[in-house]
Each structure stands twice: as C-alpha cells, then as structure tokens.
Design a protein around this motif. Sequence first.
Motif, mmCIF file in Angstrom:
data_model
loop_
_atom_site.group_PDB
_atom_site.id
_atom_site.type_symbol
_atom_site.label_atom_id
_atom_site.label_comp_id
_atom_site.label_asym_id
_atom_site.label_seq_id
_atom_site.Cartn_x
_atom_site.Cartn_y
_atom_site.Cartn_z
ATOM 1 N N SER A 1 -5.840 -22.838 13.973
ATOM 2 C CA SER A 1 -6.839 -23.550 14.747
ATOM 3 C C SER A 1 -7.608 -22.557 15.612
ATOM 4 N N GLN B 1 -8.820 -26.790 18.492
ATOM 5 C CA GLN B 1 -9.844 -27.469 17.717
ATOM 6 C C GLN B 1 -9.681 -27.085 16.263
ATOM 7 N N GLY C 1 -12.595 -32.711 16.831
ATOM 8 C CA GLY C 1 -12.813 -32.547 18.257
ATOM 9 C C GLY C 1 -11.714 -31.722 18.905
ATOM 10 N N LEU C 2 -11.829 -31.525 20.192
ATOM 11 C CA LEU C 2 -10.832 -30.744 20.918
ATOM 12 C C LEU C 2 -9.651 -31.623 21.310
ATOM 13 N N LYS C 3 -8.465 -31.071 21.165
ATOM 14 C CA LYS C 3 -7.249 -31.768 21.567
ATOM 15 C C LYS C 3 -6.594 -30.991 22.711
ATOM 16 N N SER D 1 -19.411 -23.406 16.872
ATOM 17 C CA SER D 1 -18.006 -23.220 17.229
ATOM 18 C C SER D 1 -17.841 -22.599 18.611
ATOM 19 N N GLN E 1 -21.131 -29.263 22.340
ATOM 20 C CA GLN E 1 -20.623 -28.093 21.662
ATOM 21 C C GLN E 1 -21.565 -27.725 20.525
ATOM 22 N N TYR F 1 -6.918 -26.133 24.973
ATOM 23 C CA TYR F 1 -7.297 -27.056 23.920
ATOM 24 C C TYR F 1 -7.180 -26.341 22.575
#
Lengths: 110, 112
Positions: free
Chosen positions: B87, B37, B42-44, A41, A38, B35
């Motif tokens: 988010s 973030q 990090g991504l959830k 963003s 990544q 997801y």
Amino acid sequence: DAKTTQPPSMDCAEGRAANLPCNHSTISGNEYVYWYRQIHSQGPQYIIHGLKNNETNEMASLIITEDRKSSTLILPHATLRDTAVYYCIAPTGTASKLTFGTGTRLQVTL
Amino acid sequence: NAGVTQTPKFRILKIGQSMTLQCTQDMNHNYMYWYRQDPGMGLKLIYYSVGAGITDKGEVPNGYNVSRSTTEDFPLRLELAAPSQTSVYFCASSQLSTGELFFGEGSRLTVL
C-alpha cells in the motif's frame, strides 16, 4: 466512527460551478465537517471546514444544512486543475478520529 | 520548515520481514495520524495519536504498531509483513483547532 455518503463521481465543465454533496447524518453536535481533495497519488490537500455557518475561503465555499446532516462543497469556477477525488470528513463522537470515506471523483472537462 | 517528513519513500519487503516507517513533524502539532491507501481506494486510518504517550486504534490497526514518545515523531511498525500490507502509507499531523491535516509525501511499500 464517521459515516459519510458521497456520490462516487461527478463531471463539471470548466468555468462552471462544481457542487459536491455529502451526507453526514450521524455527525455529533460539536464536530466540524472537513473537506479535502487528493490529486493523483499525492497526499490529501485541505480545502475547508465548518461547524454550523457557511464558510468561504480562497479555494471554495461550504454550505452546511441547518440540521447539520449534510453539506455541499462549492468550487465556484472549476478548472482542469480541480480534477481530483474530494473527501468529506465528519467525525462521530471522537473529534480527533479523522476517517476518510470513499470520496467523489470530480472530472472537470473542457 | 519541513512540515511532515516520511521515510523511506519506497521499500520492498519480503513476506515475514519487519520494518518501521518513520514520520516526523516540525510544527509542534499534538495530533498525528497514519493512513494507508490501496490502489484506487480511499484512505484508511491505521492509528492516531492526540499527544506524546497516547495512541489509539483507527479502522485497520491489525498488523501494525505505533508509539509516540515525543511530540515530533510517530513511527509505524510493521511486524511480519504480508502481501495485504502492500500500500501507500501517509502520515499526517494537525493542530486540530485549525481543522487542517498536513500530510507527508507518502511511503510506497510492496510486500512480495
């Protein structure tokens, strides 16, 4: 759920190989290991995935240990544009439940 | 071929309001994901779906609902918005056999 362990950050000089490790000792026998990155963003970008054998594509190489408990993503000639957060995904039990860990922040420097 | 399209890109909500984040894909993928973030994190995984009519909870499903009535669409519903839901939300789709998740551009949600 997937459980992966990655170092929080790494540095790499431009032009050198970047070796990013991931521990996934709880991976199920038939699940793939996936790597994403990544940049800023943006949405994560797919890099590579593998099951047992080593894999290579135009972006990177993936080395998976024989016991499949860990893997290493290799960027053979890192550039400044490779600065990003790199995520290793290793599903446990449910192949479709793809969860991201905390990732490794790779900083490529001149 | 648009890939994965998310709307809206930005939204500000007041506490207690509700809204739906839209996600549609034109790649005929069976698998779709939501997801979130948070800044610097990090991504959830919130929810995911392996096909029309099938959805499953991810790591952080509380406060959200999803539906999957068609292969193309996977909307995420926020009921009674709270500041903790501030988010960036990413939708993704995959034909799992290829291993590649395709992500949308993200939806930035602020709850005040």
